[in-house]
Design a protein around this motif. Sequence first.
Motif, PDB file in Angstrom:
ATOM      1  N   LYS A  49       0.822  -1.214   0.000  1.00  0.00           N
ATOM      2  CA  LYS A  49       0.000   0.000   0.000  1.00  0.00           C
ATOM      3  C   LYS A  49       0.856   1.265   0.000  1.00  0.00           C
ATOM      4  O   LYS A  49       0.529   2.260  -0.668  1.00  0.00           O
ATOM      5  CB  LYS A  49      -0.906  -0.017   1.234  1.00  0.00           C
ATOM      6  CG  LYS A  49      -1.793   1.210   1.388  1.00  0.00           C
ATOM      7  CD  LYS A  49      -2.892   1.261   0.343  1.00  0.00           C
ATOM      8  CE  LYS A  49      -3.827   2.415   0.598  1.00  0.00           C
ATOM      9  NZ  LYS A  49      -4.943   2.454  -0.372  1.00  0.00           N
ATOM     10  N   LEU A  50       1.958   1.249   0.732  1.00  0.00           N
ATOM     11  CA  LEU A  50       2.762   2.452   0.929  1.00  0.00           C
ATOM     12  C   LEU A  50       3.703   2.748  -0.231  1.00  0.00           C
ATOM     13  O   LEU A  50       4.018   3.911  -0.492  1.00  0.00           O
ATOM     14  CB  LEU A  50       3.574   2.330   2.223  1.00  0.00           C
ATOM     15  CG  LEU A  50       2.757   2.284   3.525  1.00  0.00           C
ATOM     16  CD1 LEU A  50       3.651   1.932   4.696  1.00  0.00           C
ATOM     17  CD2 LEU A  50       2.069   3.627   3.770  1.00  0.00           C
ATOM     18  N   TYR A  51       4.185   1.703  -0.909  1.00  0.00           N
ATOM     19  CA  TYR A  51       5.170   1.908  -1.972  1.00  0.00           C
ATOM     20  C   TYR A  51       4.582   1.530  -3.325  1.00  0.00           C
ATOM     21  O   TYR A  51       4.104   0.405  -3.511  1.00  0.00           O
ATOM     22  CB  TYR A  51       6.429   1.066  -1.697  1.00  0.00           C
ATOM     23  CG  TYR A  51       7.111   1.409  -0.391  1.00  0.00           C
ATOM     24  CD1 TYR A  51       7.893   2.551  -0.263  1.00  0.00           C
ATOM     25  CD2 TYR A  51       6.964   0.588   0.725  1.00  0.00           C
ATOM     26  CE1 TYR A  51       8.523   2.866   0.932  1.00  0.00           C
ATOM     27  CE2 TYR A  51       7.581   0.887   1.928  1.00  0.00           C
ATOM     28  CZ  TYR A  51       8.357   2.024   2.024  1.00  0.00           C
ATOM     29  OH  TYR A  51       8.972   2.337   3.209  1.00  0.00           O
ATOM     30  N   GLU A  52       4.668   2.445  -4.264  1.00  0.00           N
ATOM     31  CA  GLU A  52       4.141   2.183  -5.602  1.00  0.00           C
ATOM     32  C   GLU A  52       5.139   1.409  -6.459  1.00  0.00           C
ATOM     33  O   GLU A  52       4.756   0.518  -7.218  1.00  0.00           O
ATOM     34  CB  GLU A  52       3.784   3.506  -6.291  1.00  0.00           C
ATOM     35  CG  GLU A  52       2.632   4.245  -5.634  1.00  0.00           C
ATOM     36  CD  GLU A  52       2.283   5.519  -6.389  1.00  0.00           C
ATOM     37  OE1 GLU A  52       2.947   5.810  -7.407  1.00  0.00           O
ATOM     38  OE2 GLU A  52       1.347   6.221  -5.941  1.00  0.00           O
ATOM     39  N   LYS A  53       6.417   1.738  -6.358  1.00  0.00           N
ATOM     40  CA  LYS A  53       7.438   1.093  -7.175  1.00  0.00           C
ATOM     41  C   LYS A  53       7.775  -0.300  -6.646  1.00  0.00           C
ATOM     42  O   LYS A  53       7.911  -0.489  -5.436  1.00  0.00           O
ATOM     43  CB  LYS A  53       8.711   1.956  -7.228  1.00  0.00           C
ATOM     44  CG  LYS A  53       8.519   3.289  -7.935  1.00  0.00           C
ATOM     45  CD  LYS A  53       9.827   4.049  -7.987  1.00  0.00           C
ATOM     46  CE  LYS A  53       9.666   5.386  -8.701  1.00  0.00           C
ATOM     47  NZ  LYS A  53      10.933   6.146  -8.748  1.00  0.00           N
ATOM     48  N   SER A  92       9.132  10.493   3.133  1.00  0.00           N
ATOM     49  CA  SER A  92      10.378  11.253   3.088  1.00  0.00           C
ATOM     50  C   SER A  92      11.515  10.365   2.606  1.00  0.00           C
ATOM     51  O   SER A  92      11.841   9.358   3.245  1.00  0.00           O
ATOM     52  CB  SER A  92      10.713  11.803   4.487  1.00  0.00           C
ATOM     53  OG  SER A  92      12.000  12.387   4.507  1.00  0.00           O
ATOM     54  N   ARG A  93      12.141  10.735   1.505  1.00  0.00           N
ATOM     55  CA  ARG A  93      13.254   9.960   0.942  1.00  0.00           C
ATOM     56  C   ARG A  93      14.531  10.123   1.768  1.00  0.00           C
ATOM     57  O   ARG A  93      15.500   9.406   1.553  1.00  0.00           O
ATOM     58  CB  ARG A  93      13.508  10.395  -0.510  1.00  0.00           C
ATOM     59  CG  ARG A  93      12.409   9.949  -1.467  1.00  0.00           C
ATOM     60  CD  ARG A  93      12.267   8.442  -1.450  1.00  0.00           C
ATOM     61  NE  ARG A  93      11.137   7.979  -2.241  1.00  0.00           N
ATOM     62  CZ  ARG A  93      10.773   6.705  -2.340  1.00  0.00           C
ATOM     63  NH1 ARG A  93      11.433   5.796  -1.665  1.00  0.00           N
ATOM     64  NH2 ARG A  93       9.725   6.355  -3.063  1.00  0.00           N
ATOM     65  N   GLU A  94      14.563  11.065   2.689  1.00  0.00           N
ATOM     66  CA  GLU A  94      15.733  11.261   3.540  1.00  0.00           C
ATOM     67  C   GLU A  94      15.645  10.449   4.832  1.00  0.00           C
ATOM     68  O   GLU A  94      16.501  10.549   5.704  1.00  0.00           O
ATOM     69  CB  GLU A  94      15.887  12.752   3.874  1.00  0.00           C
ATOM     70  CG  GLU A  94      16.132  13.621   2.643  1.00  0.00           C
ATOM     71  CD  GLU A  94      16.283  15.087   2.998  1.00  0.00           C
ATOM     72  OE1 GLU A  94      16.162  15.413   4.204  1.00  0.00           O
ATOM     73  OE2 GLU A  94      16.523  15.893   2.085  1.00  0.00           O
TER      74      GLU A  94
END
Length: 275
Positions: A49-53, A92-94
């Motif tokens: 659910k949280l990650y599309e890729k 957040s990617r960080e």
Amino acid sequence: MKTFKDGSSLTEREWRAIFLRSLTMEVSWNYERQQNMGYCFSMLPAIRKLYEKKEDQIQAAKRHMEYFNTTPYVSTAILGISAAMEEENAKSREYDTSSINHVKTALMGPLAGIGDTMLWGTLRVVATGIGGYLALKGSLMGAVLFWLIFNIPAYLIRYLCLKKGYALKTDFLDKIWRSGMMPKVSFATTVISLMVMGAMVFYMVSVPLAVSWGERSCLVNLQSILDEMAPGFLPLAVTLGIYGLLRRKVNLWQILLILAACGIAGTFLGIFHIS
């Protein structure tokens, strides 16, 4: 669809799937990483659910294939916290992804201590004591009560831990300990457990002696004397003896062989009788 908490990307559908999957936590238990596959399997609904890729989903799944082991009934608290941290990472990617497993590792031990004491050490003993006593009396309610007394609180705790784990995130245990309740709860559960175990020894361990002397008119039975002077002395002595052997690292199958040999020899020599 209604969300689990305001602002959450996860809906009731994902939380329901995580809860149901957590029931399989120990199905794939292994000696190398113990409950890791069950944990990863439980996290998959949130990850999808949280990650599309697909690449992000694979990386998240790999994170949760690391070593994991705790009391299964409270493992959902860590699942909730992990889901919350994965949600923060997705936003957040960080975000430091290594902290997700660090938190899991830090919580495994404390939660296992709480879960083992309250569920395995207390609730299961109480359920076994009540259910086993009725079962020995020939009542079918013994099995039914054992199942109900243990499973209703255990599964309720499993569900509440999932909700609270997500809601409180990493402050889950810290808030409990700071409240000062845990030492009191641990002490109370320990006392209850010891009381139930003592009662179980008295009612469920039987050492029937056949030793007697004197004429038929004034026959003296050793069992009757012990019952009047020290009721439950022999069951307690046998239990403490078994505990002593376990402390000396004697294997369980060896203890069973010793008990069987003593029982057969004692019955053959007239020391014990079959009750």
